[in-house]
Write an enzyme that holds these catalytic residues in place. Sequence first.
Site, mmCIF file in Angstrom:
data_model
loop_
_atom_site.group_PDB
_atom_site.id
_atom_site.type_symbol
_atom_site.label_atom_id
_atom_site.label_comp_id
_atom_site.label_asym_id
_atom_site.label_seq_id
_atom_site.Cartn_x
_atom_site.Cartn_y
_atom_site.Cartn_z
ATOM 1 N N ARG A 1 15.578 -2.005 3.944
ATOM 2 C CA ARG A 1 14.941 -0.753 3.548
ATOM 3 C C ARG A 1 15.088 -0.577 2.040
ATOM 4 O O ARG A 1 16.120 -0.948 1.460
ATOM 5 C CB ARG A 1 15.548 0.426 4.302
ATOM 6 C CG ARG A 1 15.225 0.402 5.796
ATOM 7 C CD ARG A 1 15.844 1.571 6.546
ATOM 8 N NE ARG A 1 15.384 1.593 7.927
ATOM 9 C CZ ARG A 1 15.968 0.910 8.929
ATOM 10 N NH1 ARG A 1 17.051 0.181 8.671
ATOM 11 N NH2 ARG A 1 15.478 0.961 10.145
ATOM 12 N N LYS B 1 20.367 3.363 7.845
ATOM 13 C CA LYS B 1 19.718 4.404 8.644
ATOM 14 C C LYS B 1 20.383 4.544 10.003
ATOM 15 O O LYS B 1 20.511 5.658 10.534
ATOM 16 C CB LYS B 1 18.233 4.059 8.820
ATOM 17 C CG LYS B 1 17.445 5.118 9.577
ATOM 18 C CD LYS B 1 15.976 4.757 9.642
ATOM 19 C CE LYS B 1 15.180 5.827 10.381
ATOM 20 N NZ LYS B 1 13.742 5.500 10.442
ATOM 21 N N HIS C 1 8.342 -0.463 0.851
ATOM 22 C CA HIS C 1 8.636 -0.534 2.286
ATOM 23 C C HIS C 1 7.764 -1.581 2.973
ATOM 24 O O HIS C 1 8.104 -2.075 4.053
ATOM 25 C CB HIS C 1 8.420 0.838 2.921
ATOM 26 C CG HIS C 1 9.263 1.081 4.126
ATOM 27 N ND1 HIS C 1 8.988 0.550 5.359
ATOM 28 C CD2 HIS C 1 10.408 1.805 4.279
ATOM 29 C CE1 HIS C 1 9.908 0.941 6.231
ATOM 30 N NE2 HIS C 1 10.777 1.697 5.608
ATOM 31 N N ARG D 1 8.929 -5.023 4.548
ATOM 32 C CA ARG D 1 9.473 -5.076 5.908
ATOM 33 C C ARG D 1 8.361 -5.357 6.921
ATOM 34 O O ARG D 1 8.521 -6.172 7.832
ATOM 35 C CB ARG D 1 10.185 -3.762 6.245
ATOM 36 C CG ARG D 1 11.477 -3.590 5.470
ATOM 37 C CD ARG D 1 12.074 -2.207 5.605
ATOM 38 N NE ARG D 1 12.365 -1.811 6.985
ATOM 39 C CZ ARG D 1 13.397 -2.237 7.684
ATOM 40 N NH1 ARG D 1 14.245 -3.130 7.165
ATOM 41 N NH2 ARG D 1 13.607 -1.805 8.912
ATOM 42 N N HIS E 1 16.640 -2.504 13.244
ATOM 43 C CA HIS E 1 16.141 -1.467 14.140
ATOM 44 C C HIS E 1 17.198 -1.189 15.192
ATOM 45 O O HIS E 1 17.909 -2.085 15.631
ATOM 46 C CB HIS E 1 14.833 -1.911 14.806
ATOM 47 C CG HIS E 1 13.682 -1.922 13.859
ATOM 48 N ND1 HIS E 1 12.524 -2.618 14.088
ATOM 49 C CD2 HIS E 1 13.509 -1.308 12.652
ATOM 50 C CE1 HIS E 1 11.685 -2.438 13.079
ATOM 51 N NE2 HIS E 1 12.268 -1.653 12.202
ATOM 52 N N TYR F 1 25.483 -7.375 22.426
ATOM 53 C CA TYR F 1 25.149 -8.728 22.889
ATOM 54 C C TYR F 1 24.176 -9.397 21.932
ATOM 55 O O TYR F 1 24.361 -10.532 21.503
ATOM 56 C CB TYR F 1 24.527 -8.659 24.291
ATOM 57 C CG TYR F 1 23.909 -9.972 24.718
ATOM 58 C CD1 TYR F 1 24.700 -11.040 25.148
ATOM 59 C CD2 TYR F 1 22.528 -10.159 24.655
ATOM 60 C CE1 TYR F 1 24.128 -12.250 25.510
ATOM 61 C CE2 TYR F 1 21.957 -11.367 25.017
ATOM 62 C CZ TYR F 1 22.756 -12.406 25.456
ATOM 63 O OH TYR F 1 22.188 -13.597 25.795
#
Length: 398
Positions: free
Chosen positions: A245, A272, A335, A338, A362, A372
Site C-alpha cells: 500500500r 491496514k 495504488h 497493487r 488482504h 495456515y
Amino acid sequence: MPLTDIEIRNAKPREKPYKLGDSLGLFLLVKPSGGKLWRVKYRIHGREKALAIGVYPTVGLAEARRRRDDARQKVSDGLDPSIEKRRDKMRAQMQAATTFTAVAAEFCEKRKRDGTKGWAPATATRSEYLLSLLRGSIGHMPIADIQPIDILAAVRRIESKGQLESARRTLQLAGAVFRYAVATARIPSDPTRDLRGALTTPTVTHYGAIIEPKRVGELLRAIEGYDGQPLTKLAMQLAPHVFVRPGELRHAEWSEFDFEDELWTIPAAKTKMRKDHLVPLSRQAIAILKEAHALTGPKGYVFPSIRSWARPMSDNTINAGLRRLGYSSDEMTAHGFRAMASTLLNESGKWHPDAIERALAHGDSDRIRAAYHRGAHWKERVAMAQWWSDYLGELSEA
C-alpha cells in the site's frame, strides 16, 4: 458615600493595600502594585465572606454594581455566591472538555491506541483531517447540545463544494465520535443515526491502474527516464516490485529491512490489517533499496520528505511523479501498482490465488485459515517475488 469614576481613577497605590467602599457591601481593593480589584462582602449562614467580582478598569463601576446585585440575589435565594462561582468555573471547564472537537480528539487518540484494531498512521491522518472540517461549524459546540440539523448543515457544507465522498466519510466519522460519547456517558444517543441517506451518494471510482503488459512496459520505461527528484524516482521504481500500500511504502524505515535475509517486515502498527506483513525482496528490489540507502540510510525513513527527514514522503509525491510522466489519475496511481500485480500475477496462472492474496496483505477473517496460508505459501511467495521482478524486467525491455 458611593464611589465615583473619578475617585476610582485617581486612587493611588500605597505601601499597604487599602479599600474604597461603595455601597451594599461593594468595595475596591487598591494593591501596592497599582492593581484595583472589585470585592463584595456578604453574610451567609452567620459567616461574613468576600467575593472577587472583577478587575478595574476591565470591570467598570456600573458593571461591578450589577455583579454585586447578582451576588446579593444569590444570597437572598440561600446560595453562597463564592461556591456558585466555583461551580460555574467547573461547568465551563467541563463544557470546554466536552465540545465536539475535544471529544473527537479523545476518540482519535483512543483509535490510534486500539491494540490490533488501532488505526494505521495513514488512516489516522485522514480521519483527523476529515473531522477537522467540522471545527468551524459544530466543533465549538458542547456535544450534548448538537442536534441532527446541526450535523446535517455541517456536512452539507462539505458536500456543496463537490466533495461528496469526503462529506459521506465525515458524517460516518462524526457518528463514530457521537457513539463514543454515548459509551463514555456524555450523551444519551447518537444524533447522526437518523441522517442515513441525507447526503448524495458519490459515484464509486476505482484507482487508476495499468494492467496490460505492453503498457506496463511503457510505464516502467517512462519511470526509468524520470528526471525529477531522485527519491521520487526510486520510490516509483520500487513500488511495482513490492506492490505494498502507498502509505506502507512512504512510511518504510531502514530498521524494517534485512538485506541478508532479503526481507522487509512491515510492523503491524503500519498495516491496514494491524498485523506484521512480511515482504520477500527480489534482487531487483534490493538493488533499488541500496541506491536509496546511499541517499537516506542507514536510519530513519527510506523515502523522507524533501522538506524534513523527520517526516515521510508526502502521500501525493508518487502520484505527482506519475502526472509529470504524463499519466492521468484515471490511467495510473500509486495504488494502481497493487492492481497491476494482482491482475498480472493471477493471469499468469503460475501462482496459487491465496499466495497472491497474502502478498497483497488482504485479510482473512478465519484466523486458523489465515495462519495456515501464511506458512503454507511463504516459499511460493518468495519464488513469486523474484519471478514478478524478472517479468517486470522483461516487459520493460520488450
